[in-house]
Structures are given as C-alpha cells and as structure tokens.
Design a protein around this motif. Structure first.
Motif, PDB file in Angstrom:
ATOM      1  N   LYS A   1       0.838  -1.208   0.000  1.00 43.38           N
ATOM      2  CA  LYS A   1       0.000   0.000   0.000  1.00 43.38           C
ATOM      3  C   LYS A   1       0.870   1.254   0.000  1.00 43.38           C
ATOM      4  O   LYS A   1       0.665   2.172  -0.803  1.00 43.38           O
ATOM      5  N   ALA A   2       1.858   1.309   0.868  1.00 38.54           N
ATOM      6  CA  ALA A   2       2.726   2.485   0.954  1.00 38.54           C
ATOM      7  C   ALA A   2       3.510   2.693  -0.337  1.00 38.54           C
ATOM      8  O   ALA A   2       3.615   3.826  -0.832  1.00 38.54           O
ATOM      9  N   GLU A   3       4.044   1.622  -0.890  1.00 37.41           N
ATOM     10  CA  GLU A   3       4.834   1.737  -2.127  1.00 37.41           C
ATOM     11  C   GLU A   3       3.966   2.208  -3.295  1.00 37.41           C
ATOM     12  O   GLU A   3       4.390   3.070  -4.080  1.00 37.41           O
ATOM     13  N   LEU A   4       2.777   1.646  -3.434  1.00 37.41           N
ATOM     14  CA  LEU A   4       1.899   2.051  -4.532  1.00 37.41           C
ATOM     15  C   LEU A   4       1.423   3.491  -4.372  1.00 37.41           C
ATOM     16  O   LEU A   4       1.414   4.252  -5.343  1.00 37.41           O
ATOM     17  N   GLU A   5       1.041   3.866  -3.169  1.00 37.87           N
ATOM     18  CA  GLU A   5       0.570   5.232  -2.950  1.00 37.87           C
ATOM     19  C   GLU A   5       1.678   6.252  -3.196  1.00 37.87           C
ATOM     20  O   GLU A   5       1.402   7.369  -3.638  1.00 37.87           O
ATOM     21  N   ALA A   6       2.919   5.882  -2.980  1.00 35.95           N
ATOM     22  CA  ALA A   6       4.047   6.782  -3.227  1.00 35.95           C
ATOM     23  C   ALA A   6       4.262   7.045  -4.712  1.00 35.95           C
ATOM     24  O   ALA A   6       4.917   8.027  -5.079  1.00 35.95           O
ATOM     25  N   LEU A   7       3.694   6.226  -5.575  1.00 36.56           N
ATOM     26  CA  LEU A   7       3.839   6.440  -7.025  1.00 36.56           C
ATOM     27  C   LEU A   7       3.099   7.692  -7.491  1.00 36.56           C
ATOM     28  O   LEU A   7       3.439   8.250  -8.536  1.00 36.56           O
ATOM     29  N   ARG A   8       2.085   8.130  -6.732  1.00 37.42           N
ATOM     30  CA  ARG A   8       1.296   9.308  -7.126  1.00 37.42           C
ATOM     31  C   ARG A   8       2.180  10.511  -7.442  1.00 37.42           C
ATOM     32  O   ARG A   8       1.948  11.192  -8.415  1.00 37.42           O
ATOM     33  N   GLY A   9       3.143  10.791  -6.643  1.00 39.16           N
ATOM     34  CA  GLY A   9       3.985  11.964  -6.850  1.00 39.16           C
ATOM     35  C   GLY A   9       5.158  11.730  -7.782  1.00 39.16           C
ATOM     36  O   GLY A   9       5.902  12.661  -8.079  1.00 39.16           O
ATOM     37  N   LYS A  10       5.317  10.495  -8.243  1.00 42.51           N
ATOM     38  CA  LYS A  10       6.479  10.152  -9.061  1.00 42.51           C
ATOM     39  C   LYS A  10       6.162   9.907 -10.530  1.00 42.51           C
ATOM     40  O   LYS A  10       7.053   9.985 -11.364  1.00 42.51           O
ATOM     41  N   ILE A  11       4.909   9.577 -10.836  1.00 40.04           N
ATOM     42  CA  ILE A  11       4.520   9.250 -12.214  1.00 40.04           C
ATOM     43  C   ILE A  11       3.380  10.177 -12.614  1.00 40.04           C
ATOM     44  O   ILE A  11       2.251  10.046 -12.132  1.00 40.04           O
ATOM     45  N   ALA A  12       3.683  11.109 -13.484  1.00 36.14           N
ATOM     46  CA  ALA A  12       2.734  12.166 -13.856  1.00 36.14           C
ATOM     47  C   ALA A  12       1.467  11.634 -14.526  1.00 36.14           C
ATOM     48  O   ALA A  12       0.413  12.266 -14.449  1.00 36.14           O
ATOM     49  N   GLU A  13       1.540  10.496 -15.165  1.00 36.07           N
ATOM     50  CA  GLU A  13       0.392   9.963 -15.902  1.00 36.07           C
ATOM     51  C   GLU A  13      -0.728   9.466 -15.001  1.00 36.07           C
ATOM     52  O   GLU A  13      -1.855   9.272 -15.465  1.00 36.07           O
ATOM     53  N   ILE A  14      -0.464   9.256 -13.724  1.00 37.62           N
ATOM     54  CA  ILE A  14      -1.499   8.788 -12.801  1.00 37.62           C
ATOM     55  C   ILE A  14      -2.496   9.919 -12.553  1.00 37.62           C
ATOM     56  O   ILE A  14      -2.134  10.981 -12.079  1.00 37.62           O
ATOM     57  N   ARG A  15      -3.777   9.679 -12.881  1.00 35.93           N
ATOM     58  CA  ARG A  15      -4.831  10.670 -12.641  1.00 35.93           C
ATOM     59  C   ARG A  15      -5.515  10.426 -11.302  1.00 35.93           C
ATOM     60  O   ARG A  15      -5.971  11.355 -10.657  1.00 35.93           O
ATOM     61  N   ALA A  16      -5.619   9.167 -10.915  1.00 31.36           N
ATOM     62  CA  ALA A  16      -6.201   8.791  -9.623  1.00 31.36           C
ATOM     63  C   ALA A  16      -5.606   7.448  -9.244  1.00 31.36           C
ATOM     64  O   ALA A  16      -5.280   6.639 -10.116  1.00 31.36           O
ATOM     65  N   LEU A  17      -5.465   7.248  -7.931  1.00 28.30           N
ATOM     66  CA  LEU A  17      -4.914   5.988  -7.447  1.00 28.30           C
ATOM     67  C   LEU A  17      -5.415   5.747  -6.028  1.00 28.30           C
ATOM     68  O   LEU A  17      -5.348   6.647  -5.190  1.00 28.30           O
ATOM     69  N   GLU A  18      -5.970   4.551  -5.818  1.00 26.73           N
ATOM     70  CA  GLU A  18      -6.436   4.116  -4.498  1.00 26.73           C
ATOM     71  C   GLU A  18      -5.890   2.720  -4.247  1.00 26.73           C
ATOM     72  O   GLU A  18      -5.871   1.891  -5.157  1.00 26.73           O
ATOM     73  N   VAL A  19      -5.495   2.467  -3.020  1.00 30.08           N
ATOM     74  CA  VAL A  19      -5.072   1.130  -2.622  1.00 30.08           C
ATOM     75  C   VAL A  19      -5.895   0.743  -1.405  1.00 30.08           C
ATOM     76  O   VAL A  19      -5.925   1.476  -0.416  1.00 30.08           O
ATOM     77  N   GLY A  20      -6.577  -0.388  -1.494  1.00 32.04           N
ATOM     78  CA  GLY A  20      -7.398  -0.862  -0.392  1.00 32.04           C
ATOM     79  C   GLY A  20      -6.893  -2.184   0.145  1.00 32.04           C
ATOM     80  O   GLY A  20      -6.398  -3.022  -0.616  1.00 32.04           O
ATOM     81  N   LEU A  21      -7.011  -2.347   1.460  1.00 35.24           N
ATOM     82  CA  LEU A  21      -6.654  -3.600   2.122  1.00 35.24           C
ATOM     83  C   LEU A  21      -7.932  -4.326   2.513  1.00 35.24           C
ATOM     84  O   LEU A  21      -8.805  -3.756   3.165  1.00 35.24           O
ATOM     85  N   ASN A  22      -8.037  -5.550   2.098  1.00 40.82           N
ATOM     86  CA  ASN A  22      -9.234  -6.352   2.296  1.00 40.82           C
ATOM     87  C   ASN A  22      -9.500  -6.655   3.772  1.00 40.82           C
ATOM     88  O   ASN A  22      -8.580  -6.929   4.531  1.00 40.82           O
ATOM     89  N   PHE A  23     -10.778  -6.631   4.158  1.00 43.71           N
ATOM     90  CA  PHE A  23     -11.173  -7.062   5.493  1.00 43.71           C
ATOM     91  C   PHE A  23     -12.124  -8.264   5.446  1.00 43.71           C
ATOM     92  O   PHE A  23     -12.522  -8.779   6.472  1.00 43.71           O
ATOM     93  N   ASN A  24     -12.473  -8.729   4.260  1.00 46.21           N
ATOM     94  CA  ASN A  24     -13.379  -9.854   4.071  1.00 46.21           C
ATOM     95  C   ASN A  24     -12.584 -11.154   4.226  1.00 46.21           C
ATOM     96  O   ASN A  24     -11.595 -11.356   3.538  1.00 46.21           O
ATOM     97  N   ASP A  25     -13.026 -12.055   5.120  1.00 46.91           N
ATOM     98  CA  ASP A  25     -12.258 -13.271   5.367  1.00 46.91           C
ATOM     99  C   ASP A  25     -12.653 -14.456   4.479  1.00 46.91           C
ATOM    100  O   ASP A  25     -12.234 -15.578   4.706  1.00 46.91           O
ATOM    101  N   SER A  26     -13.403 -14.196   3.428  1.00 54.22           N
ATOM    102  CA  SER A  26     -13.781 -15.236   2.480  1.00 54.22           C
ATOM    103  C   SER A  26     -12.542 -15.797   1.775  1.00 54.22           C
ATOM    104  O   SER A  26     -11.605 -15.062   1.459  1.00 54.22           O
TER     105      SER A  26
END
Length: 100
Positions: A27-52
């Motif tokens: 999550k931290a590594e992916l979210e850090a890409l926002r400021g490094k790659i200009a082509e990203i218009r939006a970026l969200e990273v979610g961590l699952n809580f569903n135990d299925s």
C-alpha cells in the motif's frame, strides 16, 4: 479515460514479514507512485477485510487519460521497481483494464 484494476492474494509470509505487514508495505509503495509518475490521474489502494477464501488481500484502483498513459506508467522505472517487490510477495494476481 482508462480504469486499471489489480487484485493480489499475498503469501502468508515473505521477505521476513507476515501477510498483513506486506499488505501495508505494498500500500505504501503504490501510494508513493502518485507523486512520481505524472500519468497517474487517480490511485487508491485498499486492504481487504473480508475473510472469504475467494477474497484478495490488496486492491489497486487507478485512472489514466489514455492507453498510452497507462503504458507509460507500466514502463516507468518506479512502477517496475514496485511491481518487482509485489511479485515477491504475492501468490495470485488478477487485472482488468477498461475504457470509459
């Protein structure tokens, strides 16, 4: 507009960390890409809580202006670096790219 979705199932342990710790690292590594790659218009990273058993552990949602912008993102050295890390931590990956 291009939407890029990726889901990962992580290994129980990898590189000395458990699944929950590695999910936070990703999550931290992916979210850090926002400021490094200009082509990203939006970026969200979610961590699952569903135990299925069918659930994946980490989800990435991102947006790009065009297929070309997505291609630039995927070839960017910072993305390549993060992808290499994620590949060491994951068991499975699924992806979908679509245009809206």
């Amino acid at each position: 507009m291009i939407k890029h979705l990726v889901l990962w199932k992580l290994k129980e342990t990898a590189e000395g960390y458990d699944k929950a710790e590695n999910a936070l690292r990703i999550k931290a590594e992916l979210e850090a890409l926002r400021g490094k790659i200009a082509e990203i218009r939006a970026l969200e990273v979610g961590l699952n809580f569903n135990d299925s058993a069918a659930a994946y552990d980490v989800a990435l949602y991102s947006e790009f202006e065009s297929r070309e912008a997505l291609d630039i993102y995927q070839k960017h050295p910072e993305h390549v670096r993060v992808a290499a890390l994620v590949n060491q931590l994951r068991e499975e990956r699924v992806v979908a790219d679509y245009e809206v």
